[in-house]
Design a protein around this motif. Structure first.
Motif, PDB file in Angstrom:
ATOM      1  N   ARG A 172       0.836  -1.208   0.000  1.00 33.21           N
ATOM      2  CA  ARG A 172       0.000   0.000   0.000  1.00 33.21           C
ATOM      3  C   ARG A 172       0.870   1.257   0.000  1.00 33.21           C
ATOM      4  NH1 ARG A 172      -3.074  -3.214   3.474  1.00 33.21           N
ATOM      5  NH2 ARG A 172      -2.078  -2.274   5.304  1.00 33.21           N
ATOM      6  N   ASP A 173       1.946   1.231   0.779  1.00 30.61           N
ATOM      7  CA  ASP A 173       2.857   2.381   0.818  1.00 30.61           C
ATOM      8  C   ASP A 173       3.511   2.616  -0.543  1.00 30.61           C
ATOM      9  OD1 ASP A 173       2.253   2.770   3.481  1.00 30.61           O
ATOM     10  OD2 ASP A 173       4.112   1.841   4.230  1.00 30.61           O
ATOM     11  N   LEU A 220       1.490   6.679  -6.913  1.00 33.72           N
ATOM     12  CA  LEU A 220       0.418   7.608  -7.274  1.00 33.72           C
ATOM     13  C   LEU A 220       0.833   9.056  -7.019  1.00 33.72           C
ATOM     14  CD1 LEU A 220      -2.691   5.631  -5.963  1.00 33.72           C
ATOM     15  CD2 LEU A 220      -1.966   5.950  -8.341  1.00 33.72           C
ATOM     16  N   GLU A 221       1.512   9.301  -5.908  1.00 34.69           N
ATOM     17  CA  GLU A 221       1.990  10.650  -5.616  1.00 34.69           C
ATOM     18  C   GLU A 221       3.032  11.093  -6.637  1.00 34.69           C
ATOM     19  OE1 GLU A 221       3.374  10.793  -1.590  1.00 34.69           O
ATOM     20  OE2 GLU A 221       1.388  10.361  -0.774  1.00 34.69           O
ATOM     21  N   GLU A 233       2.311   1.658  -3.474  1.00 43.78           N
ATOM     22  CA  GLU A 233       1.269   2.113  -4.396  1.00 43.78           C
ATOM     23  C   GLU A 233       0.977   3.599  -4.183  1.00 43.78           C
ATOM     24  OE1 GLU A 233      -3.197   0.872  -5.905  1.00 43.78           O
ATOM     25  OE2 GLU A 233      -2.531   0.222  -3.929  1.00 43.78           O
ATOM     26  N   ARG A 234       0.889   4.028  -2.943  1.00 44.56           N
ATOM     27  CA  ARG A 234       0.632   5.434  -2.631  1.00 44.56           C
ATOM     28  C   ARG A 234       1.787   6.304  -3.145  1.00 44.56           C
ATOM     29  NH1 ARG A 234      -1.757   5.282   2.293  1.00 44.56           N
ATOM     30  NH2 ARG A 234       0.069   4.166   2.951  1.00 44.56           N
ATOM     31  N   ALA A 235       3.014   5.848  -2.971  1.00 39.68           N
ATOM     32  CA  ALA A 235       4.176   6.605  -3.448  1.00 39.68           C
ATOM     33  C   ALA A 235       4.155   6.730  -4.970  1.00 39.68           C
ATOM     34  CB  ALA A 235       5.462   5.942  -2.986  1.00 39.68           C
ATOM     35  N   ASP A 293       3.269  10.024  -9.752  1.00 37.31           N
ATOM     36  CA  ASP A 293       2.553  10.238 -11.001  1.00 37.31           C
ATOM     37  C   ASP A 293       1.860  11.604 -10.980  1.00 37.31           C
ATOM     38  OD1 ASP A 293       1.595   9.341 -13.595  1.00 37.31           O
ATOM     39  OD2 ASP A 293      -0.375   9.129 -12.626  1.00 37.31           O
ATOM     40  N   SER A 294       1.262  11.935  -9.865  1.00 37.67           N
ATOM     41  CA  SER A 294       0.601  13.229  -9.724  1.00 37.67           C
ATOM     42  C   SER A 294       1.611  14.373  -9.849  1.00 37.67           C
ATOM     43  CB  SER A 294      -0.117  13.288  -8.376  1.00 37.67           C
ATOM     44  OG  SER A 294      -0.731  14.528  -8.202  1.00 37.67           O
TER      45      SER A 294
END
Length: 59
Positions: free
Chosen positions: A16-17, A23-24, A19-21, A26-27
């Motif tokens: 999860r960490d 996504l951040e 995946e969150r990294a 990519d943003s």
């Protein structure tokens, strides 16, 4: 068995960490791309009043 569950929980949390990294990141890339596109656009567009004012200064 409890050790396996604890290990799976840690792996899930790590996933999860990560995946969150991703996504951040990519943003952040998308924001950077928008900023770069904005920087390439002319400051004065020919259809604006400001363009006419600037044009009068030089012509």
């Amino acid at each position: 068995m409890a050790d396996d569950e604890a290990l799976h929980g840690e792996i899930d949390a790590l996933a999860r960490d990560v995946e969150r990294a991703i996504l951040e990141f990519d943003s952040a890339l998308q924001r950077h791309d928008r900023i770069r596109q904005t920087a390439r656009e002319p400051v004065f567009r020919s259809e604006t009043v400001e363009f006419d004012d600037v044009q009068e200064l030089f012509f």
